[in-house]
Design a protein around this motif. Sequence first.
Motif, short mmCIF file in Angstrom:
data_model
loop_
_atom_site.label_atom_id
_atom_site.label_comp_id
_atom_site.label_asym_id
_atom_site.label_seq_id
_atom_site.Cartn_x
_atom_site.Cartn_y
_atom_site.Cartn_z
N ASN A 77 0.82 -1.21 0.00
CA ASN A 77 0.00 0.00 0.00
C ASN A 77 0.86 1.27 0.00
O ASN A 77 0.58 2.23 -0.72
CB ASN A 77 -0.93 0.01 1.22
CG ASN A 77 -2.03 -1.03 1.11
OD1 ASN A 77 -2.41 -1.42 0.01
ND2 ASN A 77 -2.52 -1.49 2.25
N SER A 78 1.91 1.25 0.83
CA SER A 78 2.76 2.42 0.94
C SER A 78 3.46 2.73 -0.39
O SER A 78 3.51 3.89 -0.82
CB SER A 78 3.81 2.20 2.03
OG SER A 78 4.71 3.29 2.10
N ASP A 85 0.75 3.77 -3.13
CA ASP A 85 0.23 5.11 -2.84
C ASP A 85 1.28 6.18 -3.07
O ASP A 85 0.95 7.34 -3.37
CB ASP A 85 -0.28 5.17 -1.40
CG ASP A 85 -1.50 4.29 -1.18
OD1 ASP A 85 -2.14 3.92 -2.19
OD2 ASP A 85 -1.81 3.97 -0.02
N GLY A 86 2.55 5.81 -2.93
CA GLY A 86 3.64 6.75 -3.16
C GLY A 86 4.15 6.75 -4.58
O GLY A 86 5.24 7.27 -4.85
N ARG A 124 -5.64 -6.06 -3.52
CA ARG A 124 -4.69 -5.04 -3.94
C ARG A 124 -3.89 -5.52 -5.15
O ARG A 124 -3.65 -4.76 -6.10
CB ARG A 124 -3.75 -4.72 -2.78
CG ARG A 124 -2.89 -3.48 -2.99
CD ARG A 124 -3.74 -2.23 -3.12
NE ARG A 124 -3.02 -1.04 -2.65
CZ ARG A 124 -3.30 0.18 -3.03
NH1 ARG A 124 -4.28 0.40 -3.90
NH2 ARG A 124 -2.65 1.22 -2.56
#
Length: 506
Positions: A288-289, A292-293, A318
């Motif tokens: 996710n990190s 999202d980045g 995901r």
Amino acid sequence: MTIQQTATKGNVDMEMSAATHQAFPEADSRKEEPSVKVGKEEWERVKKRLRAELGEDVFSSWFASVEIEDEQNGLVILSVSTRFLKSWIQSHYGELLMALWREECEQVRRIDLYVRGAVRPKTVQNKAPAKSAEAGNKDSGFARPSAAAAMGQEQDQLGGSPLDPRLTFETFVVGQSNTLAHAAAKQVAMAQPGQPVSFNPLFLHASVGLGKTHLLQAIAWEAKKSNPTARVLYLTAERFMYSFVQALKSQAAIDFKDTLRDIDILLIDDLQFLQGKSIQQEFCHTLNSLIDGARQVVVAADRPPVELESLDERVRSRLAGGLVSELQPLEKELRRSILSDRATQAARRDPNLTIPELVLDHVAGIIRSNGRDLDGAFNRLMAHNQLTGAPISIEMAEQALKDLIRSKEPRRIRIEDIQRVVSKHYNVSRSDLLSSRRTRTIVRPRQIAMYLSKMLTPRSLPEIGRRFGGRDHTTVLHAVRKIEELASSDNTLQQEIEMLKRNIAE
């Protein structure tokens, strides 16, 4: 701080238990055993007994890619594809494996396992003198030694898994079965800083030997070539688990997380082996990190995300949210192209080598499983030619590859294969087939899958029920009788069932 620095600096390989040491004893130095010729036939017998003892699913998960490499003086050497497989087999099946080998050959005293990819980089860099090494590797499509050394050093600093300089886009042979996966991988690898991230995450899936690892490592080499400042990390699932556990033990979990979240391109191989609730949670947070980045993530596994039941549902969701691309079985034209590529490389090393086109056509026609078997078949031809001096011909190929030709027996069908084909045909997920949902769009495919499981596998009704979400055997019996009754009067359903049988058998 790097992943490697946050983990303990001991050997990467896991320590074997006392029981495993008994299963893999040291050779007796007081008494020299006579050399025992343990060949492929004995290994095939051991594999058949392992399959019978453990069942098809367990055997396919842990032993399908194990290969015999050598045997001498009572020592059997087996190779596996990952460190995780090596550790798991040693700790869980060491005693059984030794017992079965000794029943086949009493003089076997020890079994050694090693990881096939662990020794690859050295063989490439030492093939030519330093003066001509750069040009030789450029012509062959391998990563240059200087680039390989720099990349290897960075992977070590970041705690990554080893990269093979041979696995580049230049050495990947493209065909109809892998065109989409290759194009997506190349676009990801060549993206420049500031450009929008495409296909994030990119998820590649295929059976063994079809090019997943090759594409992942090719992305690593190409991305570093296109953008030397990019932080690229290639990890197997086993390496990810090991590093995370060691970081927890050394109370350096924060540093481990920070290191991963600072990566520009993260490549994870063999995701199907990712186990443990806390490890999966950390992987999900990392995923996710990075996404999202706007950091690129590429993942490879042996099945699509929806079929990775051992993974948390959030992780599967995901992974399915990007581009999911399957590398299909190699068509004959692609197999022929792969063999031609290998022949060209061999001729570059030995200009006197002659491999008739008819022989390459013949081998491409009889070796249909995967690229690794093709490489193995080609290596056998080369070995027979070099060691015996016999010219490479169709007759020599048939003799050298006779055990591979004999092995063309019908594939054993698994219930998982039936569930996958049926769910794809009726556009439902495999989890729907196993669920308690009773809508008509789910019930009929589930009944057909149960019927086919009874018709095409030797499994009992209770066993089939367990494989379909823990259902009672009477439910399976009702499904079988219901489909038999409907098929007897519905010609369309009969044709559907026959088509499904053909698709499952392929």
